[in-house]
Write an enzyme that holds these catalytic residues in place. Structure first.
Site, PDB file in Angstrom:
ATOM      1  N   TRP A   1       0.806  -1.217   0.000  1.00  0.00           N
ATOM      2  CA  TRP A   1       0.000   0.000   0.000  1.00  0.00           C
ATOM      3  C   TRP A   1       0.844   1.274   0.000  1.00  0.00           C
ATOM      4  CZ3 TRP A   1       1.702   2.454   4.271  1.00  0.00           C
ATOM      5  CH2 TRP A   1       2.133   1.674   5.350  1.00  0.00           C
ATOM      6  N   ASN A   2       2.115   1.183   0.414  1.00  0.00           N
ATOM      7  CA  ASN A   2       2.861   2.431   0.622  1.00  0.00           C
ATOM      8  C   ASN A   2       3.301   3.092  -0.679  1.00  0.00           C
ATOM      9  OD1 ASN A   2       4.662   0.296   0.263  1.00  0.00           O
ATOM     10  ND2 ASN A   2       6.221   1.186   1.580  1.00  0.00           N
TER      11      ASN A   2
ATOM     12  N   GLU B   1      11.154  -8.342  -2.108  1.00  0.00           N
ATOM     13  CA  GLU B   1      11.671  -7.062  -1.626  1.00  0.00           C
ATOM     14  C   GLU B   1      10.999  -6.836  -0.281  1.00  0.00           C
ATOM     15  OE1 GLU B   1      11.755  -3.654  -0.274  1.00  0.00           O
ATOM     16  OE2 GLU B   1      10.468  -3.060  -1.944  1.00  0.00           O
ATOM     17  N   LEU B   2      11.752  -7.079   0.804  1.00  0.00           N
ATOM     18  CA  LEU B   2      11.162  -7.197   2.133  1.00  0.00           C
ATOM     19  C   LEU B   2      11.567  -6.046   3.043  1.00  0.00           C
ATOM     20  CD1 LEU B   2      11.753 -11.058   2.459  1.00  0.00           C
ATOM     21  CD2 LEU B   2       9.779  -9.847   1.499  1.00  0.00           C
TER      22      LEU B   2
END
Length: 509
Positions: A177-178, A277-278
């Protein structure tokens, strides 16, 4: 406030006002499967999308089921195998991506207003994200024609060795969401350039931006089934389907390390291509040799963009003894001057946190630090007069190693500052984490720059720079911050297989 997020924005209070401005065609209330806008097969079930700044319902989208997601996978598979996509030349795919890029560029303001309404980020930041995210579409439109093979010199006189790259097939893209636009374009741009087809599962908090961008892909002439978007607020079963389906050959995920590990494990049986991509826990180091004014500028940009809700946000600030007081004093003045409010105001710099869960997490981190005798010199409390999800930009010093702020990613507008004595101590503390996405440091000592840049255990380093993301650069981390790289020429790698062709028994005379 920050150079890449500049621009004059119009203001508004709700998505209904956006509709009055004439871009209702971009606001979709259905999912996209096989080129058609569809409802959920579960009795047309929907879920609400709310503005985090005021709690207002700004739209409803289909609450899709596993069966619906399977239809999207089937559509993507059929589109991949059809002549309309698989047989397209790299030039043809490039031209379609260029058309998509142009349409996104033309609708920057409209997309930004949708993004601000559902994510809460300031309108200037939303406009900045549209430009940043669209840069990936442009970049991969160009890279589509540069997916080169090789002719390898053979050790035998009657043999030729040919290496070519071919698309893996259907890719499932799970996005957060960011950055509701950029995380889609960074993945889909690469996948489509390579010749893959995709199924996108956007965050339930920000599906409207994803659907708007997908609408523009359709308008650009990208064939049906090549891009599918499945909206749902029940992500786990659809994520499991992506991992288990033999027709999904690759998964790209941006999100928490914990969820990334689950997807990694679930994908093992199918030996899928996985790009993760954490989460990060980025150090921000200020050495005695630093230009303090530049360091404070970088700290503001890295920490407070999107209210601190970015995976590369500076998380732990390590400041050397000689400049500690000066840095903290200047940073405090800058943070006190931040304009907080509804992101649709053109002068707003800090909006709300995305949802109640994130709000409670940030509040809990601060209270944990307070209970362990950390020094809260600014902020440290909610701002209920602004709205239920607003939290004051906060600076905390003397943070002990036992505090959650020291060891975990806060993902909010909280600066935790730790004093250090020398370079060895700073690097050791910076690397004392299982995460390794981004790191930042400020120094005017060239010898120190090279030493520290090499020693930081991260995938990306900002040296005298607080904003490091770019379409041309490889984005990704080490340790538990993920596998694979997005953006740059390496962004194609997760969407292609390397095929070796041995041409034998050739006669040249």
């Amino acid at each position: 406030m920050w150079r890449q997020l500049s621009g004059v924005a119009r203001t508004g209070s709700s998505l209904s006002l956006c509709r009055m401005r004439g871009f209702s065609a971009l606001v979709q209330d259905k999912a996209l499967v096989d080129g058609a806008w569809v409802e959920s097969s579960n009795a047309k079930a929907t879920f609400e999308v709310r503005n985090p700044a005021n709690g207002a319902v700004i739209g409803k989208v289909p609450n899709m089921t596993v069966a619906d997601a399977q239809k999207a996978i089937d559509a993507a598979k059929q589109a991949y195998e059809s002549k309309e996509w698989r047989s397209l030349t790299a030039k043809d795919r490039s031209n379609l991506l260029k058309k998509w890029h142009k349409l996104i560029e033309q609708h920057t303001q409209e997309i930004a207003e949708i993004m601000t309404a559902e994510s809460g980020k300031p309108i200037n930041e939303s406009k900045g994200e549209v430009a940043y995210g669209n840069a990936f579409v442009e970049w991969f439109a160009e890279e589509a024609r540069r997916i080169y093979g090789e002719i390898v010199p053979s050790g035998l006189p009657n043999r030729e060795i040919i290496v070519m790259k071919q698309p893996i097939g259907v890719a499932a893209l799970i996005t957060p969401w960011n950055f509701p636009l950029a995380m889609i374009t960074r993945k889909a741009g690469a996948a489509l350039a390579a010749g893959c087809t995709v199924v996108v599962k956007p965050s339930e908090d920000t599906p409207l931006t994803a659907l708007a961008v997908a609408k523009l892909a359709v308008d650009a002439g990208i064939p049906k089934g090549v891009i599918n978007v499945v909206t749902t607020n029940k992500a786990a079963p659809i994520g499991e389907l992506f991992c288990k389906s033999p027709d999904v050959r690759g998964i790209s995920f941006t999100g928490s390390t914990e969820v990334g590990k689950l997807l990694f494990r679930s994908s093992a049986d199918g030996i899928k291509r996985v790009c993760l991509e954490l989460g990060g826990n980025a150090p921000f180091i200020v050495f005695d040799s630093a230009d303090i004014e530049k360091a404070v500028d970088g700290a503001m940009a890295s920490k407070f963009r999107n209210c601190g809700q970015t995976c590369v946000s500076a998380n732990r600030f390590f400041v050397q003894d000689g400049v500690y007081d000066k840095f903290v004093g200047q940073l405090k003045k800058r943070v006190e001057a931040l304009k907080i409010g509804d992101g649709q105001g053109c002068d707003v710099q800090i909006g709300p946190l995305i949802n109640e869960m994130q709000f409670n997490k940030v509040s809990g981190f601060v209270e944990d630090a307070r209970s362990k005798n950390a020094n809260i010199i600014l902020g440290g409390q909610p701002l209920p007069d602004k709205g239920s999800l607003f939290y004051a930009p906060t600076i905390i010093t003397d943070v002990p190693p036992t505090a959650r702020l020291y060891t975990e990613e806060v993902f909010g507008p909280v600066v935790s500052i730790i004093r250090f004595r020398d370079e060895e101590e700073a690097v050791k503390k910076a690397n004392d984490t299982r995460r390794g996405l981004a790191g930042y440091f400020y120094s005017e000592n060239l010898q120190q720059v090279f030493r520290v840049a090499k020693r930081l255990e991260v995938g990306m380093v900002g040296v005298n720079e607080g904003i490091i993301s770019a379409a041309e650069a490889p984005f990704g981390g080490v340790k538990e911050s993920g596998v694979g790289r997005e953006g740059s020429k390496h962004g194609i790698d997760d969407y292609v297989d390397i095929k070796y062709i041995c041409m034998g028994n050739l006669k040249y005379d």
